[in-house]
Design a protein around this motif. Structure first.
Motif, PDB file in Angstrom:
ATOM      1  N   GLU A   1       0.829  -1.209   0.000  1.00 33.80           N
ATOM      2  CA  GLU A   1       0.000   0.000   0.000  1.00 33.80           C
ATOM      3  C   GLU A   1       0.866   1.263   0.000  1.00 33.80           C
ATOM      4  O   GLU A   1       0.603   2.215  -0.753  1.00 33.80           O
ATOM      5  N   ILE A   2       1.935   1.231   0.839  1.00 33.32           N
ATOM      6  CA  ILE A   2       2.854   2.381   0.885  1.00 33.32           C
ATOM      7  C   ILE A   2       3.523   2.571  -0.476  1.00 33.32           C
ATOM      8  O   ILE A   2       3.682   3.706  -0.961  1.00 33.32           O
ATOM      9  N   LYS A   3       3.958   1.438  -1.086  1.00 35.96           N
ATOM     10  CA  LYS A   3       4.621   1.508  -2.395  1.00 35.96           C
ATOM     11  C   LYS A   3       3.707   2.111  -3.447  1.00 35.96           C
ATOM     12  O   LYS A   3       4.122   2.958  -4.257  1.00 35.96           O
ATOM     13  N   ASN A   4       2.456   1.681  -3.447  1.00 44.70           N
ATOM     14  CA  ASN A   4       1.504   2.220  -4.425  1.00 44.70           C
ATOM     15  C   ASN A   4       1.308   3.725  -4.222  1.00 44.70           C
ATOM     16  O   ASN A   4       1.222   4.492  -5.197  1.00 44.70           O
ATOM     17  N   ARG A   5       1.240   4.153  -2.959  1.00 44.28           N
ATOM     18  CA  ARG A   5       1.070   5.575  -2.695  1.00 44.28           C
ATOM     19  C   ARG A   5       2.286   6.361  -3.189  1.00 44.28           C
ATOM     20  O   ARG A   5       2.158   7.448  -3.766  1.00 44.28           O
ATOM     21  N   GLN A   6       3.514   5.768  -2.933  1.00 44.20           N
ATOM     22  CA  GLN A   6       4.734   6.450  -3.374  1.00 44.20           C
ATOM     23  C   GLN A   6       4.788   6.558  -4.896  1.00 44.20           C
ATOM     24  O   GLN A   6       5.182   7.602  -5.450  1.00 44.20           O
TER      25      GLN A   6
END
Length: 494
Positions: free
Chosen positions: A109-114
């Motif tokens: 989820e963090i990667k997608n946001r980044q």
């Protein structure tokens, strides 16, 4: 009346018989009753014994069953504990897996946001950024590959000359004559280990006699069914080996027989020396040599230089010089003759003062050799400037034969020189008959002239020799100095 008497007598006898029969029957009944009671008692005792044995066996089996039951119960408890531990570990792993899945989801989820944030800032999609990154990586890889190729090429150029020299050296080694570095030991095989005791003799007298007469060291116990003959002097070693082989074949081993065998062995070795010299002259095609030169050539068979056999080296130098003379169109026979004789001084350089070059030239002059041969001997180590083509060829052939890989061994020559120096120091004292360096230089055995030095004087001579050795030699460990003074009385029964 007579009948009536006989009747009474018969009735009396019959009555007596009945009484005896009744008595016998009564005794039999009593005996049977006693036997019956005895048998019943024995049967009862046997029954009690069997019952006791059965009770003991039942008790033992019951105890064994109890022990087995306790072990089984203990194993069941251990299994229950292990099962409980496994269940706990399974629960822990399940919990950890759940935590990992949760963290993976959180990371994704963090990667997608980044990625979404980067796309917003850069104004590029994920695929466009990926393509640019791949192009940069490809360009960097190409630069690294080009740099690596350049480094490999540079390394190849730097190693080219070295590799070429190695190839040439290997080629020379393949076409050159074989050389084996000489060692300082010879092995004499024995028919059985029982022969070792006979070689040693009573209180070691046989082995001492053989070592004293030949100047070698015999190593008995290191190798099964073999004796090792050790000496830095190959001629001594060969004499000892031949003598020992004769004694083993003969079987009669005692000091007088040993002395006789050593004399015969020396004669045989002298014959071998002459034969080796003739073979060397024949092999190289050099004819017309003086008989004394032939003998000196044969002695080179038992001489080494830096571990290289000098006779084989001389033959190789002669052949190399002849080949090069043929290529240059000069006298092949003269070149071979000079090459064969160039190290002739080494045959006696331990007996005569001076370098082997000077000694060799003097020997060649003594036996009226060709002046060019004498000059080649003088010039082969650069003591004088080569003035002829033959001298230059001999110098070159000597360098090729000596410098060939595997031909020489520096440490062996140094070791031999130290042993020779050890004997020279001992022989320089008055009253010393002869000396032998043995035990690889760890001992020098010195024979004293009994009419010159007495028993008391031996102590001072030993101390003086030790002082000279300590002052003039460098050596590891210590050197044992053994002085032997012996007086013999010899007579013959006729």
């Amino acid at each position: 009346m007579g009948i009536s008497r006989r009747k009474k007598t018969a009735e009396a006898l019959f009555g007596s018989a009945e009484e005896k029969a009744a008595a016998i029957l009564t005794d039999a009944e009593k005996s049977g009753a006693a036997k019956k009671r005895e048998l019943m008692l024995e049967a009862k005792e046997e029954n009690q014994r069997l019952r006791a044995d059965l009770d003991k066996e039942i008790k033992d089996r019951r105890n064994e069953l109890n022990r087995q039951e306790r072990r089984i119960n203990q194993k069941e408890e251990n299994l229950d504990k292990k099962a409980e531990n496994l269940e706990k570990k399974d629960q822990q792993l399940t919990k950890q897996l759940k935590n990992l899945e949760a963290k993976e989801n959180e990371i994704a989820e963090i990667k997608n946001r980044q990625i979404a944030e980067l796309e917003k800032i850069s104004g590029m999609t994920h695929d466009e950024a990926r393509e640019i990154l791949l192009k940069d990586i490809e360009a960097q890889t190409r630069r690294d590959a080009a740099k690596m190729v350049k480094e490999i090429e540079q390394e190849a150029k730097e190693n080219a000359e070295k590799n070429a020299k190695n190839i040439v050296a290997l080629s020379i080694q393949k076409v050159a004559a074989d050389h084996v570095a000489e060692t300082t030991v010879s092995v004499v095989n024995l028919p059985s280990d029982e022969m070792k005791g006979r070689i040693i003799g009573r209180e070691g007298r046989n082995i001492r006699t053989l070592e004293t007469l030949t100047g070698v060291d015999l190593i008995i116990d290191d190798t099964p069914e073999a004796v090792i003959v050790s000496s830095f002097d190959p001629i001594r070693r060969e004499v000892a080996k031949v003598a020992l082989e004769k004694l083993i074949v003969d079987g009669r081993i005692h000091p007088a027989r040993i002395e006789e065998s050593v004399k015969k062995a020396k004669k045989e070795v002298d014959a071998v020396i002459k034969q080796e010299g003739e073979n060397a002259a024949f092999e190289t095609g050099v004819h017309g040599l003086h008989p004394e030169l032939i003998k000196l050539l044969g002695k080179l068979r038992f001489r080494t230089s830096y571990g290289q056999n000098v006779l084989k080296h001389s033959i190789e130098v002669a052949n190399l010089a002849g080949v090069m003379a043929g290529e240059l169109g000069t006298d092949i026979t003269l070149a071979k003759r000079a090459g064969l004789l160039h190290d002739i001084g080494k045959a006696v350089d331990h007996e005569v003062e001076g370098s082997h070059v000077t000694i060799g030239a003097d020997i060649a002059k003594k036996y009226h050799e060709n002046k060019e041969v004498i000059h080649a001997i003088m010039a082969h180590h650069g003591d004088v400037e080569p003035q002829t083509l033959v001298a230059s060829l001999v110098q070159a052939a000597d360098a090729v034969s000596a410098a060939r890989p595997g031909a020489r061994r520096e440490n062996l020559e140094t070791y031999v020189k130290r042993l020779q120096k050890l004997e020279e120091i001992a022989n320089s004292f008055d009253g010393v008959d002869k000396s032998f360096a043995i035990q690889a230089g760890r001992e020098v055995r010195i024979m004293i002239k009994p009419d010159v030095i007495n028993d008391d004087g031996m102590i001072m001579v030993a101390k003086n020799i030790v002082k000279r050795i300590e002052a003039e030699l460098e050596y590891p460990g210590q050197i044992k100095v053994s002085l032997i003074r012996e007086t013999r009385a010899v007579d013959y029964a006729k």
